[in-house]
Scaffold this motif. Structure first.
Motif, PDB file in Angstrom:
ATOM      1  N   ILE A  22       4.004  11.767 -14.254  1.00  8.10           N
ATOM      2  CA  ILE A  22       3.438  10.867 -13.248  1.00  8.10           C
ATOM      3  C   ILE A  22       4.576  10.025 -12.698  1.00  8.10           C
ATOM      4  CG2 ILE A  22       1.821   8.996 -12.763  1.00  8.10           C
ATOM      5  CD1 ILE A  22       0.095   9.979 -15.068  1.00  8.10           C
ATOM      6  N   ARG A  23       4.705   9.989 -11.388  1.00 11.23           N
ATOM      7  CA  ARG A  23       5.723   9.137 -10.791  1.00 11.23           C
ATOM      8  C   ARG A  23       5.304   8.689  -9.396  1.00 11.23           C
ATOM      9  NH1 ARG A  23      11.572  11.333  -9.905  1.00 11.23           N
ATOM     10  NH2 ARG A  23      11.753   9.173  -9.226  1.00 11.23           N
ATOM     11  N   ALA A  24       5.855   7.559  -8.990  1.00 13.11           N
ATOM     12  CA  ALA A  24       5.632   7.041  -7.644  1.00 13.11           C
ATOM     13  C   ALA A  24       6.740   7.550  -6.735  1.00 13.11           C
ATOM     14  CB  ALA A  24       5.622   5.511  -7.666  1.00 13.11           C
ATOM     15  N   LEU A  25       6.388   7.789  -5.477  1.00 15.13           N
ATOM     16  CA  LEU A  25       7.351   8.221  -4.472  1.00 15.13           C
ATOM     17  C   LEU A  25       7.218   7.347  -3.240  1.00 15.13           C
ATOM     18  CD1 LEU A  25       6.871  12.116  -4.505  1.00 15.13           C
ATOM     19  CD2 LEU A  25       8.586  10.796  -5.742  1.00 15.13           C
ATOM     20  N   SER A  26       8.352   7.030  -2.638  1.00 15.67           N
ATOM     21  CA  SER A  26       8.368   6.321  -1.356  1.00 15.67           C
ATOM     22  C   SER A  26       8.754   7.332  -0.284  1.00 15.67           C
ATOM     23  CB  SER A  26       9.369   5.166  -1.400  1.00 15.67           C
ATOM     24  OG  SER A  26       9.416   4.498  -0.158  1.00 15.67           O
ATOM     25  N   LEU A  27       7.807   7.643   0.595  1.00 20.25           N
ATOM     26  CA  LEU A  27       8.008   8.680   1.603  1.00 20.25           C
ATOM     27  C   LEU A  27       7.723   8.112   2.986  1.00 20.25           C
ATOM     28  CD1 LEU A  27       6.003  11.428  -0.288  1.00 20.25           C
ATOM     29  CD2 LEU A  27       8.477  11.220  -0.222  1.00 20.25           C
ATOM     30  N   HIS A  28       8.779   7.986   3.776  1.00 27.41           N
ATOM     31  CA  HIS A  28       8.636   7.445   5.128  1.00 27.41           C
ATOM     32  C   HIS A  28       7.934   6.087   5.060  1.00 27.41           C
ATOM     33  CE1 HIS A  28       8.727  11.984   6.193  1.00 27.41           C
ATOM     34  NE2 HIS A  28       9.935  11.504   6.003  1.00 27.41           N
ATOM     35  N   THR A  80       3.792   4.900   0.194  1.00 28.47           N
ATOM     36  CA  THR A  80       4.101   4.967  -1.227  1.00 28.47           C
ATOM     37  C   THR A  80       2.945   5.689  -1.893  1.00 28.47           C
ATOM     38  OG1 THR A  80       5.361   2.903  -1.200  1.00 28.47           O
ATOM     39  CG2 THR A  80       4.534   3.651  -3.324  1.00 28.47           C
ATOM     40  N   VAL A  81       3.267   6.759  -2.625  1.00 25.70           N
ATOM     41  CA  VAL A  81       2.223   7.552  -3.267  1.00 25.70           C
ATOM     42  C   VAL A  81       2.499   7.660  -4.754  1.00 25.70           C
ATOM     43  CG1 VAL A  81       1.797   8.895  -1.169  1.00 25.70           C
ATOM     44  CG2 VAL A  81       3.402   9.769  -2.883  1.00 25.70           C
ATOM     45  N   LEU A  82       1.434   7.908  -5.508  1.00 28.20           N
ATOM     46  CA  LEU A  82       1.551   8.148  -6.939  1.00 28.20           C
ATOM     47  C   LEU A  82       1.046   9.559  -7.193  1.00 28.20           C
ATOM     48  CD1 LEU A  82       2.277   6.795  -9.687  1.00 28.20           C
ATOM     49  CD2 LEU A  82      -0.162   6.282  -9.938  1.00 28.20           C
ATOM     50  N   ALA A 113      -4.470   7.039  -7.893  1.00 32.22           N
ATOM     51  CA  ALA A 113      -4.549   5.621  -7.485  1.00 32.22           C
ATOM     52  C   ALA A 113      -4.835   5.451  -6.000  1.00 32.22           C
ATOM     53  CB  ALA A 113      -3.258   4.891  -7.854  1.00 32.22           C
ATOM     54  N   ASP A 114      -5.733   6.270  -5.483  1.00 31.68           N
ATOM     55  CA  ASP A 114      -6.114   6.170  -4.069  1.00 31.68           C
ATOM     56  C   ASP A 114      -4.912   6.226  -3.138  1.00 31.68           C
ATOM     57  OD1 ASP A 114      -8.847   5.910  -4.695  1.00 31.68           O
ATOM     58  OD2 ASP A 114      -8.560   3.781  -5.116  1.00 31.68           O
ATOM     59  N   THR A 115      -3.946   7.074  -3.481  1.00 32.67           N
ATOM     60  CA  THR A 115      -2.762   7.190  -2.628  1.00 32.67           C
ATOM     61  C   THR A 115      -2.689   8.582  -1.999  1.00 32.67           C
ATOM     62  OG1 THR A 115      -1.389   7.832  -4.527  1.00 32.67           O
ATOM     63  CG2 THR A 115      -1.424   5.489  -3.944  1.00 32.67           C
ATOM     64  N   ALA A 116      -3.846   9.108  -1.617  1.00 36.12           N
ATOM     65  CA  ALA A 116      -3.854  10.395  -0.920  1.00 36.12           C
ATOM     66  C   ALA A 116      -2.918  10.302   0.283  1.00 36.12           C
ATOM     67  CB  ALA A 116      -5.269  10.736  -0.477  1.00 36.12           C
TER      68      ALA A 116
END
Length: 310
Positions: A53-59, A62-64, A81-84
């Motif tokens: 599991i990791r978070a990403l910052s894309l453009h 921020t998604v998990l 985490a509701d980061t569709a």
């Protein structure tokens, strides 16, 4: 599914709320998960027995994400985490690069079978890839922080830096951190970093690297366009605090040059000592002689040798 921003070789599909990424035959999620699990103090992702599991910052997002595998091969990416994400292609591209799935490592395996050192153990780790650090600033920072200290303390410094200046996504009561961007570091003072128990010199080097990236004086794209390992090494070693070891570490883990070779790496020396069943580490001239047989695959030879240490 394909997209104009992705390499046509990347095969993937949407499956409901998840993404499936097809991997080469020479890939094992289990082997790469073992590498990612080597430190209990890792702060940028959570690696368990069967998932990451990791978070990403894309453009602008921020998604998990949660990454698992079907049959140890096909990767399955699920959003948490509701980061569709609207940036599904960017997620696929990041995961593909992180796992180095675009590299055909069959020639390395063919070489290893004939190599007097590598043939003894490489097959035990079949499917292991050079797990990357796609972000240039993170790769430079990790290289700088890791200079002349043991791995455990390097992880401690990284955690302090990330938790002081990074951002996070929260899920099920846990924080998933993102590495600080150059703009979060460039305007700091040296004392802000020495308070984390980073040396004054490393603090200067890190601030300088952040400023170079922030002001577009250095970029991953610029380095990749050079397309010559020695030329890129020269560019990097002109930067204050970046010596040959750090430069080659970045060349391996971020820029993906297969012939990068951190010959002065202590871990490489220890793993060769282990592989050779010696009481003493080999000297530099011996290591150069060994590496002649690794041709354009010095990075993978190094990474597999490191694997002997954990």
């Amino acid at each position: 599914m394909q997209n104009q921003f992705l390499d046509p070789a990347i095969k993937w599909e949407e499956n409901g709320e998840s993404l499936k990424i097809y991997t080469p035959k020479e890939f094992s999620f289990r082997q790469n998960l073992k590498y990612l699990s080597r430190s209990p103090n890792e702060c940028l992702f959570e690696a368990t027995e069967d998932k990451i599991i990791r978070a990403l910052s894309l453009h602008n997002e921020t998604v998990l994400i949660e990454i698992t595998a079907e049959n140890d091969t096909m990767l399955v990416v699920r959003f948490l985490a509701d980061t569709a994400s609207r940036e599904k292609e960017a997620v696929v591209k990041y995961v593909y690069e992180w796992f180095d799935l675009g590299t055909d490592i069959r020639p390395f395996y063919d070489l290893a079978k004939r190599d007097p050192i590598l043939h003894n153990f490489v097959h035990h780790f079949f499917g292991l890839r050079i797990m990357g650090i796609p972000d240039l600033f993170e790769a430079l920072a990790w290289g700088i922080m890791g200079q002349q200290i043991n791995l455990a303390f390097a992880y401690t410094l990284k955690r302090r830096l990330v938790e002081k200046f990074g951002t996070f996504v929260e899920h099920d009561g846990r924080k998933y951190w993102l590495f600080p961007k150059p703009e979060a570091i460039a305007h700091l003072q040296i004392k802000d970093l020495t308070e984390l128990k980073m040396t004054g010199r490393k603090s200067e080097y890190l601030l300088n690297a952040a400023k170079l990236l922030l002001h577009d004086e250095l970029s991953k794209e610029q380095l990749l366009q050079t397309n010559n390992v020695k030329e890129v090494e020269k560019i990097l070693t002109k930067i204050r605090g970046i010596g040959p070891w750090t430069a080659n570490y970045v060349l391996m883990r971020c820029l993906r040059f297969p012939n990068a070779f951190p010959i002065d790496d202590v871990g490489l020396h220890n793993s060769l000592k282990l592989a050779l069943e010696r009481d003493e580490k080999p000297v530099k001239e011996e290591i150069l002689s060994f590496s002649e047989g690794w041709a354009e695959w010095k990075s993978y030879a190094t990474f597999y040798l490191w694997r002997l240490l954990y």
